[in-house]
Design a protein around this motif. Structure first.
Motif: not given
Length: 536
Positions: A242, A245-246, A234, A327, A451
């Motif tokens: 990011s 994506a998490s 990433n 996260k 990600d």
């Protein structure tokens, strides 16, 4: 003189007998694994991991598949085992990998457990109890014995490392856990954390910090082989990308593993009961030097669970910051406890039986019978389910409408379409690449680990799966319009579409395309799966 001459041959004869008993027990444990998993391939994750492994070594296999071209989060596994998939079929590779993992786990498991209790057949009894415990008492869906993937090798080295810690070889334990981390960062990494926790809470058993520094540094260096590539996946990704994506990974795709407030209540209650029972047995064994080390590791895994729950509750319900929660929750806080709590409970029960079975004979017998009934009935149900299953665990788990017809269709695709073709495939499957060996635009199971590709995976799901639902309220690709398919062909290079007609008929959604149906060839044949060629 006579005593010495008669005792020496007896001692020499006992060693081979002990070796034979050991190997017979290891073979029995492997047989238990075989019965537990069943005869069919692929397992739930095998199609996912072994397809990635083959593509790692042969990028020309399914060259345009989005998932296969995404980042490799388990490079050590792909590098060390993946080459086998280029030499043999997927089922053969799976069985080779299973046998390697099962034998290795059986050896390291038995070596670990006999350091705590030397009851006859403790390795086999403990594993039967542990398997039943993991299967029926887990909270977050973790498993120990199944198909071949990276974490199977990680657990092998983890058990080996725990055995070394029990033997006082702490430096080698750290190194072995470093190898486990290289194979699977989360399994190995969390095991390292749990052993560190054990070191803190077991002052009588722990060596000095200075004495274990060489092992810690060596193990950490080995772990970097797996950690660094994962961190580099990433690099350069915008923080906002990011974070989202998490979020999609945690709250949409894998919430059943990662988000505790979404777990079924029954799962949480049974795990809590197992943890309480383990805690009672650990307290009863608090003066047992070896068991204390193992229970220190298990306690570390329980602390990880509590941290995960605190993160879940604080970020989701107090701060209501789901992006920040994702996260942190992406780290699988419940994974190790799902395995180690049932295993710790099983070993503790055997150790208690050995220590106090004679003194409290009646209570020990009642406990032994109760535990044996739980294990016997639970394992019988599980084994019977696997050996009478009509389809592979992967097809059963993804709710494939007609597994036999699905395989037949995939084999036809394999034998009658170009090897570089790209397909739209049904949402309710995860084995198209396993059987058909062709690329797909997207599949729910194959979520990328990096990600940017994960965000692209979600967009692809929207373009394909959610569009079908939006158009005509069906999970079948029959819900796509011809214009949708043309757009997907232009955007993703789609050449063929596989339609699940079982779902389409159920939802009363006929195919409304002018594309030729190439499977089945006879226009009068009804089939549960149909293949259409996308033409201009």
């Amino acid at each position: 003189m006579n005593d010495s001459t008669t005792s020496q041959p007896h001692e020499v004869a006992e060693a081979p007998a002990a070796d034979w008993r050991m190997w017979i027990e290891i073979a029995a444990i492997v047989l238990l694994f075989f019965l537990y998993v069943g005869p069919l391939t692929p397992e739930a994750n095998e199609a996912h991991y072994l397809a990635k492994a083959r593509h790692y070594w042969n990028p020309n296999w399914c060259p345009e598949d989005h998932f296969l071209n995404s980042g490799d989060a388990h490079g050590v596994f792909y590098w060390s085992f993946g080459w086998i998939t280029t030499l043999v079929s997927f089922p053969v590779a799976a069985w080779i990998g299973r046998l390697i993992c099962w034998i290795a786990i059986a050896i390291t498991w038995r070596r670990m457990i006999v350091l705590i209790t030397d009851l006859p057949w403790a390795g086999l009894l403990g594993m039967a109890m542990g398997l039943a415990g993991v299967h029926y008492l887990h909270m977050a869906g973790e498993w120990l014995i199944g198909g071949v993937e990276a974490k199977c090798f990680a657990y092998t080295f983890a058990f080996w490392g725990i055995g070394d810690a029990l033997s006082g070889r702490w430096n080698r334990a750290w190194i072995l856990l470093g190898v486990a981390s290289a194979f699977h960062v989360l399994v190995g990494g969390w095991m390292v954390v749990c052993l560190m926790f054990c070191w803190f809470v077991c002052p009588k058993q722990r060596p000095s910090l200075v004495s274990i520094l060489p092992g810690l540094f060596a193990g950490g260096a080995i772990a970097l082989i797996g950690v660094v590539p994962l961190l580099l996946l990433n690099r350069g990704v915008a923080p906002e990308d990011s974070a989202w994506a998490s979020y999609y990974y945690v709250f949409e795709r894998l919430n059943h593993h990662l988000v505790v407030h979404t777990f079924q209540l029954g799962f949480k209650l049974r795990f809590a009961a197992a943890a309480i029972a383990w805690g009672v047995t650990a307290w009863l064994l608090r003066n047992h030097a070896k068991a204390r080390i193992l229970n220190g590791i298990v306690l570390g895994s329980v602390v990880l669970v509590l941290i995960g729950i605190a993160i879940d509750q604080f970020f989701a319900f107090v701060l209501q910051d789901f992006l920040a929660a994702a996260k942190l929750l992406r780290l699988y806080w419940y994974r190790i406890a799902d395995v180690m709590v049932p295993i710790g409970l099983s070993i503790n029960l055997l150790a208690l039986y050995q220590l106090h079975g004679e003194k409290y004979r009646s209570a020990a017998r009642v406990g032994l019978v109760a535990a044996s009934l739980f294990v016997a009935v639970g394992m019988f149900v599980r084994i019977a389910d696997r050996w009478t299953a009509p389809a592979s665990p992967a097809d059963v788990g993804t709710l494939v409408s007609d597994p036999v017809a699905w395989q037949t269709t995939c084999y036809w695709v394999r034998d009658n379409t170009p090897t570089d073709a790209i397909f739209l495939t049904p949402r309710m499957q995860s084995t198209f690449k396993w059987y058909a060996q062709r690329a797909e635009v997207v599949t729910t199971k194959d979520v990328p680990q990096d990600d940017l590709n994960l965000l692209d995976w979600r967009r692809r799901r929207g373009d394909v799966q959610w569009q079908s639902i939006h158009n005509r309220q069906t999970l079948s690709l029959a819900g796509l319009t011809e214009a949708n398919v043309h757009k997907l062909a232009k955007k993703y290079g789609v050449k063929y579409v596989v339609v699940d007609q079982v779902i389409a008929r159920r939802d009363q959604v006929p195919v409304e395309w002018s594309f030729p149906r190439i499977y089945p060839a006879n226009p009068e044949d009804d089939a549960n799966y149909e293949v259409y060629e996308v033409t201009p």
